[in-house]
Design an enzyme around this catalytic site. Sequence first.
Site, PDB file in Angstrom:
ATOM      1  N   TYR A   1      12.109  10.283   1.148  1.00  0.00           N
ATOM      2  CA  TYR A   1      13.392   9.736   1.553  1.00  0.00           C
ATOM      3  C   TYR A   1      14.051   8.578   0.922  1.00  0.00           C
ATOM      4  CZ  TYR A   1      10.678   7.192   5.536  1.00  0.00           C
ATOM      5  OH  TYR A   1       9.890   6.365   6.307  1.00  0.00           O
ATOM      6  N   GLU A   2      15.266   8.359   1.225  1.00  0.00           N
ATOM      7  CA  GLU A   2      16.048   7.032   0.810  1.00  0.00           C
ATOM      8  C   GLU A   2      16.024   7.273  -0.757  1.00  0.00           C
ATOM      9  OE1 GLU A   2      17.166   4.915   3.029  1.00  0.00           O
ATOM     10  OE2 GLU A   2      18.272   4.112   1.189  1.00  0.00           O
ATOM     11  N   GLY A   3      16.219   8.301  -1.216  1.00  0.00           N
ATOM     12  CA  GLY A   3      16.281   8.709  -2.642  1.00  0.00           C
ATOM     13  C   GLY A   3      14.648   9.126  -2.869  1.00  0.00           C
TER      14      GLY A   3
END
Lengths: 585, 585
Positions: B433-435
């Site tokens: 997550y978060e890229g």
Amino acid sequence: MAYVPPVDDLAFVLHDVLELERSGLPGAADLDRETTAAILGEAGRLAAEVLAPLNAVGDREGCRLENGVVVTATGFLAAWAALKAGGWTSLDADPAHGGQGMPHVVQTAVGEMFTAANMAFQMFAGLSHGAAGAIAAHGTAATKALYLPRLVAGDWTGTMQLTEPQCGTDLGLIATRAEPAADGSWRLSGTKIFISAGDHDLAENIVHLVLARTPGGGPGTRGLSLFIVPKFLPDALGRPGARNALAAVRLEHKMGIHASPTCEMRLDGATGWLVGERHKGMPAMFTMMNAARLWVGLQGLGQAVAAGQAAAGYARERLQGRAVRGPANPGGPADPLIVHPDVRRTLMDIRAFVEGARALALWTALLIDRDRAGTDPAAEGLVALMVPVVKGFLTDRSFAACVAAQQVWGGHGYIEDNGLAQFVRDARVAMIYEGANGIQALDLVGRKLPAEGGRHVLAFLALAKAAAAAAEPDFGAPLAAAAADLEAALAVLAAAGAKDPDDALAGATDFLHLMGHVALGLMWARIATAARAGLAAGRGERAFLEAKLVTGRHWMAREMPATALHLARIRAGGGTVMALAADAF
Amino acid sequence: MAYVPPVDDLAFVLHDVLELERSGLPGAADLDRETTAAILGEAGRLAAEVLAPLNAVGDREGCRLENGVVVTATGFLAAWAALKAGGWTSLDADPAHGGQGMPHVVQTAVGEMFTAANMAFQMFAGLSHGAAGAIAAHGTAATKALYLPRLVAGDWTGTMQLTEPQCGTDLGLIATRAEPAADGSWRLSGTKIFISAGDHDLAENIVHLVLARTPGGGPGTRGLSLFIVPKFLPDALGRPGARNALAAVRLEHKMGIHASPTCEMRLDGATGWLVGERHKGMPAMFTMMNAARLWVGLQGLGQAVAAGQAAAGYARERLQGRAVRGPANPGGPADPLIVHPDVRRTLMDIRAFVEGARALALWTALLIDRDRAGTDPAAEGLVALMVPVVKGFLTDRSFAACVAAQQVWGGHGYIEDNGLAQFVRDARVAMIYEGANGIQALDLVGRKLPAEGGRHVLAFLALAKAAAAAAEPDFGAPLAAAAADLEAALAVLAAAGAKDPDDALAGATDFLHLMGHVALGLMWARIATAARAGLAAGRGERAFLEAKLVTGRHWMAREMPATALHLARIRAGGGTVMALAADAF
């Protein structure tokens, strides 16, 4: 999760790379492409249509211990019946006990598909296969006649009972005791843990092979003997009779392979019979170790294959972002993930590993066959050398491949419903059991390398060099460089070993991975040669063979340079590893 | 699982390596060792005594969605109260909104301990922190006055709502719509997924920051605006009033961080207010991205720290086998695992990574502070460069460290009750997550390298070379070699990028890892210099400082040569990566 059996690639490895018909095995000449195609096709259908659909079910439901009996997940009973009905429990067993006498390499090809489709389900069959092998190797004629036909038919299943709470790797600490009874049988008492398939409802009887300590056997592993302890004592006609005094008392809550019951077993004066010689339990157990470790390597590989398929399927279908060189799907809202180089790189990394690893597993299985058949004097040594590599390297890298495949799915890969997490969780255990991978590395460096003056590793090195010399440059040059790194590593280890064993052993895992790279490089060189030959002869599907060459070049260019890193680490030795005091951690 | 807060090492990095007092930050001169020791000590106590004991509880219980409301695991409510009472939600917030005005680097040091002790619990605070940051950067004075004091106090929490079923990375596909209402507010409708802390029972209100499409905004990300959508509409006094028309409708069943509710949110004409300018939603979101990605890197690191402690503890206590040089525990049945070189090698690998990664995370946090304070013109560019490395490299390697720690426990590591599996399962999401980490690599290679003519990476390279020149040879030589590999990789990427972007991007992940190695090498060179200075001055504990030198040499000798492998892969380019047709997979 749909699973597509890789029957074409298995056939390519068996026939084009390993040249099964010309392997010199008894009966191999009859194993032509049509015969194996029929076997692989049928096995693939069972894997895809029966086993794979139960994989998520088993993960979700797990097993239950109810009133002392383990209940397996929905559908497992029917799947076991299908496995038996198809003759898959007997494929490579001796016809004298109802087996079909197929070579181990064919069983291995089939096994990859079964374990890829449903690793937890395949555990039951795998452990049975191992128990039958131990009895076949060490049992008396009467023991074999009683147990083998039933194990081979899949009516009964088997287990291996080694681990206890205080000992996993260090079996010298086993405390389970066996006392002789007046009738020549034994009474076993103790606690065993981590017993896969220790109890379940798939078979009418369970044949436990138990390592235990007998009076007067001395301390450590020398005091251990191997016993058959059936769940139900066979009656005079060999039917399951009285309940024996052993039972599953607890199931472990594991990270994965939920559908495989991992039992704590209590033996309360259970009746058992000696298998093999008294105080020779360890050597008897070791007989089966090569096949068992190869099987665990295959378990890892199977998960990498299935996860890789799931990643490729998602990458082809999920629309997200645009290709850097311009839209590939201009009519749609976005391009499929597969246009993105980093996604493609991931898929190619998995593919290049999986196809090379498949060849290595099957080559090793064929060497086991050749050793058993006595047709290849070099086979035994090569098997001894390759088994820790297949177990350790293949499971480490297969787990990494599962993680990479999960990554392709992004956030959706982290959601349990999508099945990617299960591949990761299931594959994880293959790095641990049947000798944790650090133990494989220790076995390789401490035992297999020095055996017979290093003859086996030098034979392997010669194979790698010969393949490098014969291969086209994209394959030959990286393999030659890696073989040179292997040679240098051997010199470093030999020097270190003579001076300070800690120094050599600090590099054991790196050496195992170095060997793994050379072994897969050797396989890819052979695959490339086979693909070129097929292309030249117009044999086989052109696109398939050309993809082999691309995939092989991918492995050679991207992965083979890792040997230099492993060599650097081996050269770094044990200095910083052993410098700090234990209480500094 | 006991967690030992690494307060001494955090203090060493803050004061001896980063020289916090002399960092030029406003008020930094007051941040002496005594002050940070008090903060770190208190935070460590909360982490060890309150948060860590709930980690397994949260994993086991997860969250429940009951009548539209999410119920958190046993003990989480009391822990949240303790977090608020200790002032930990307000540590680095602006005193104007009730914050304590501490630098971000101190918050980061504290955050490592909280997330190591209980990653799922820390999610609630982390998301709130991010939402508060976005409002602080883009909200009107009235918006800030209404929301920030409540978020900073921990009475309310926040979320970020970006992802939808059809889009994760590709936010241009967002379909959630916002329609203007007569009173200047907006009505939002759509479905958001993967919303962490989207609903729960820890706070009296939840402030959702939602990316949505407004009329006339054009397609893609340019049409997106950012909205505040509170769960309860604040009344005139700022108290939670009427229920807003958005709700969690489903919880995801995830591989890990079970105690963090991952919600599917339905917005049915929910009332929201614009934050920042219309159609400038993406830039507003990006404001928070550096801090958020640094935080995710820290999440990974925290799990590696905790798992590494668990591995070391087990290795010291579990008796199994004998040291190869003779018994280390002759009075016992076996020696502790820690005598075995491969186990020690694993512990040292984890330790060397963790201590270097900690320094990198704190250095990057300090650069964020220096950039915000405007005291360091090079800081912004270095932060931009380091953030994808901290996020991508640290989470990849932290996950690997958790897996390695689990391996030390053997079969017991696979049993959920022992906690090692949870570290692996929890750490896994930080890579996603978060890229996702592939996106971090793309950001690094495609955006951060070429920015301002490559000025930032050249500045970083200069730092690495200077540190190599100043360091003692065991540190300087490997760092210099790695820096040369980095320089070569930059040349390869520049040439490839000009010719064929696919060629460059096929090497993106390898470049990210190459940068990660150089960055940790740079940190280790600085750590070694600080340790030498401490030893020379008789400052600090001698054994601690000497262990730093050993651990650093371990990293330099074993890990830095990996840059050559990554360079070889970058050179291999995209040929084999892009060669096969999509339907060949």
